[in-house]
Design a protein around this motif. Structure first.
Motif, PDB file in Angstrom:
ATOM      1  N   TYR A 131       0.921  -1.283   0.083  1.00  0.00           N
ATOM      2  CA  TYR A 131       0.033   0.082   0.031  1.00  0.00           C
ATOM      3  C   TYR A 131       0.808   1.417  -0.016  1.00  0.00           C
ATOM      4  N   CYS A 132       2.038   1.353   0.793  1.00  0.00           N
ATOM      5  CA  CYS A 132       2.770   2.406   0.760  1.00  0.00           C
ATOM      6  C   CYS A 132       3.672   2.753  -0.419  1.00  0.00           C
ATOM      7  N   ARG A 133       3.696   1.484  -1.245  1.00  0.00           N
ATOM      8  CA  ARG A 133       4.655   1.593  -2.221  1.00  0.00           C
ATOM      9  C   ARG A 133       3.956   2.672  -3.263  1.00  0.00           C
ATOM     10  N   GLY A 134       2.617   2.818  -3.288  1.00  0.00           N
ATOM     11  CA  GLY A 134       1.983   3.336  -4.226  1.00  0.00           C
ATOM     12  C   GLY A 134       2.305   5.043  -4.210  1.00  0.00           C
ATOM     13  N   PHE A 135       2.302   5.426  -2.794  1.00  0.00           N
ATOM     14  CA  PHE A 135       2.951   6.778  -2.652  1.00  0.00           C
ATOM     15  C   PHE A 135       4.052   7.088  -3.493  1.00  0.00           C
ATOM     16  N   PHE A 136       4.977   6.254  -3.498  1.00  0.00           N
ATOM     17  CA  PHE A 136       6.239   6.665  -4.095  1.00  0.00           C
ATOM     18  C   PHE A 136       6.571   6.520  -5.777  1.00  0.00           C
ATOM     19  N   ASP A 137       5.401   6.463  -6.341  1.00  0.00           N
ATOM     20  CA  ASP A 137       5.436   6.841  -7.901  1.00  0.00           C
ATOM     21  C   ASP A 137       5.984   8.222  -7.982  1.00  0.00           C
ATOM     22  N   ALA A 138       7.055   8.381  -9.092  1.00  0.00           N
ATOM     23  CA  ALA A 138       7.598   9.570  -9.555  1.00  0.00           C
ATOM     24  C   ALA A 138       6.732  10.767  -9.777  1.00  0.00           C
ATOM     25  N   ARG A 139       5.175  10.508  -9.913  1.00  0.00           N
ATOM     26  CA  ARG A 139       4.759  11.728 -10.167  1.00  0.00           C
ATOM     27  C   ARG A 139       4.011  12.223  -8.993  1.00  0.00           C
ATOM     28  N   ASN A 140       4.367  11.697  -7.805  1.00  0.00           N
ATOM     29  CA  ASN A 140       4.194  12.186  -6.501  1.00  0.00           C
ATOM     30  C   ASN A 140       5.329  12.930  -5.858  1.00  0.00           C
ATOM     31  N   ASN A 141       6.531  12.999  -6.780  1.00  0.00           N
ATOM     32  CA  ASN A 141       7.643  13.701  -6.115  1.00  0.00           C
ATOM     33  C   ASN A 141       7.653  15.159  -6.683  1.00  0.00           C
ATOM     34  N   THR A 142       6.575  15.837  -6.513  1.00  0.00           N
ATOM     35  CA  THR A 142       6.720  17.353  -6.682  1.00  0.00           C
ATOM     36  C   THR A 142       6.191  18.012  -5.484  1.00  0.00           C
TER      37      THR A 142
ATOM     38  N   GLU B 200       3.975  20.417  -5.243  1.00  0.00           N
ATOM     39  CA  GLU B 200       2.365  20.427  -5.238  1.00  0.00           C
ATOM     40  C   GLU B 200       1.907  19.083  -4.504  1.00  0.00           C
ATOM     41  N   THR B 201       2.292  18.092  -4.924  1.00  0.00           N
ATOM     42  CA  THR B 201       1.806  16.746  -4.296  1.00  0.00           C
ATOM     43  C   THR B 201       2.052  16.770  -2.953  1.00  0.00           C
ATOM     44  N   TYR B 202       3.192  17.055  -2.914  1.00  0.00           N
ATOM     45  CA  TYR B 202       3.736  16.939  -1.350  1.00  0.00           C
ATOM     46  C   TYR B 202       2.929  17.694  -0.384  1.00  0.00           C
ATOM     47  N   TYR B 203       2.724  18.822  -0.727  1.00  0.00           N
ATOM     48  CA  TYR B 203       2.106  19.753   0.033  1.00  0.00           C
ATOM     49  C   TYR B 203       0.265  19.541   0.346  1.00  0.00           C
ATOM     50  N   ALA B 204      -0.128  18.938  -0.740  1.00  0.00           N
ATOM     51  CA  ALA B 204      -1.391  18.250  -0.666  1.00  0.00           C
ATOM     52  C   ALA B 204      -1.304  17.144   0.283  1.00  0.00           C
ATOM     53  N   TYR B 205      -0.473  16.002   0.058  1.00  0.00           N
ATOM     54  CA  TYR B 205      -0.239  15.145   1.005  1.00  0.00           C
ATOM     55  C   TYR B 205      -0.307  15.511   2.504  1.00  0.00           C
ATOM     56  N   ARG B 206       0.578  16.444   2.588  1.00  0.00           N
ATOM     57  CA  ARG B 206       0.850  17.156   4.050  1.00  0.00           C
ATOM     58  C   ARG B 206      -0.508  17.758   4.447  1.00  0.00           C
ATOM     59  N   ASP B 207      -1.443  18.211   3.918  1.00  0.00           N
ATOM     60  CA  ASP B 207      -2.431  18.664   4.145  1.00  0.00           C
ATOM     61  C   ASP B 207      -3.415  17.438   4.507  1.00  0.00           C
ATOM     62  N   GLU B 208      -3.380  16.615   3.782  1.00  0.00           N
ATOM     63  CA  GLU B 208      -4.339  15.205   4.078  1.00  0.00           C
ATOM     64  C   GLU B 208      -3.995  14.759   5.426  1.00  0.00           C
ATOM     65  N   PHE B 209      -2.477  14.516   5.361  1.00  0.00           N
ATOM     66  CA  PHE B 209      -1.888  13.776   6.739  1.00  0.00           C
ATOM     67  C   PHE B 209      -2.407  14.445   7.930  1.00  0.00           C
TER      68      PHE B 209
END
Length: 294
Positions: free
Chosen positions: A92-103, A105-114
């Motif tokens: 499940y965790c591996r799915g978050f390590f897609d290269a498309r998530n290494n931006t 914009e995505t990081y801060y969106a995930y941080r807000d969700e966290f």
């Protein structure tokens, strides 16, 4: 029963067969200092880490059982999720390590969700993502308890599958507890060993603590920790404490008759990369007082 690890130390004299790297990046983590720490740890029934962090010491010693404790609910929650769900959680965790998530914009969106989600499984996976994609693995929170470590800008964040599997193999011997250090230390019994890696005292009077979780760690906490170490040593429990090598810390522990060993370590975190030089650290060792007759 988990297979015993072999490592060079005063008590085994055997060569290391395996060094297990923690799967979390952790400021002040003790992986690089394992030989020094293992060299002073005594045999015992159980190792207790009241400030678990990345759990480098527990992962690389050979006690029968371990108590990993920390005040950080996100850290303990991640460990608990991994031990309960195993390889399915890793997938499940591996799915978050897609290269498309290494931006950013995505990081801060995930941080807000966290910071907002109440889904324990997703929060734990996001914690791992933030740890590996955030700046230097910092685990930093604001005054309201919100995770606020900035984006790290790494080319290809590493997914620690091998290290997570190694942690899982330790599962039968590990107990987890979210608790302050005095609560977890109170569980120590004769024959146990306690390794403490508290937030370090500043190196200078103008420096500031960098809290890795809300609540802070004051000088009164440092004194309380030293006093507890004395109490437990009198009850046949060995205590080993890490900290910066400063006059205040030396006075604190020599005044309580701890054995002090000092050495230099290289900084791994600094705003100025050129200033990541060596700093003094120490180990304060309280060996059990068998004369008490307890």
């Amino acid at each position: 029963m988990v297979n015993k690890l072999q490592y060079p130390s005063k008590r085994t004299g055997k060569k290391s067969e395996l060094d297990i790297r923690p799967f979390l990046k952790w400021p002040g983590g003790k992986y690089r200092l394992l030989s020094r720490i293992r060299g002073v740890l005594r045999p015992g029934k159980r190792l207790i880490e009241p400030f678990a962090g990345s759990a480098a010491v527990s992962l690389n010693t050979d006690y029968d059982t371990y108590l990993l404790a920390d005040t950080n609910p996100d850290l303990i929650g991640l460990y608990r999720q991994l031990l309960e769900e195993g390889s399915a959680f890793i997938s499940y965790c591996r799915g978050f390590f897609d290269a498309r998530n290494n931006t950013g914009e995505t990081y801060y969106a995930y941080r807000d969700e966290f910071n907002e989600t109440r889904d324990a499984r997703r929060k734990s996976a996001l914690f791992l993502y933030l740890n590996r994609h955030g700046y230097n693995g910092l685990c930093r929170y604001n005054a309201k308890g919100g995770f606020n470590t900035p984006f790290g800008r790494y080319d290809k964040p590493y997914f620690p599958e091998k290290e997570m599997l190694a942690f899982i193999r330790r599962a039968p011997s590990i107990t987890l507890q979210q608790a302050p250090f005095d609560v977890s230390m109170a569980r120590a019994r004769p024959g146990d060993v306690v390794y403490c890696d508290p937030p370090y005292i500043p190196l200078s009077e103008t420096a500031h603590f960098t809290d890795y979780h809300t609540g802070g760690f004051t000088w009164k906490d440092q004194v309380r920790l030293a006093d507890l170490a004395c109490e437990l040593a009198a009850n046949q429990v060995q205590i080993v404490v890490s900290n910066h090598d400063t006059r205040h810390i030396r006075d604190l522990y020599t005044g309580r008759k701890a054995k002090i060993s000092c050495f230099n370590v290289r900084r791994t975190i600094s705003r100025d990369g050129k200033n990541r030089g060596e700093v003094g650290e120490l180990l304060a060792v309280f060996n059990p007082d068998f004369s008490s007759g307890r």
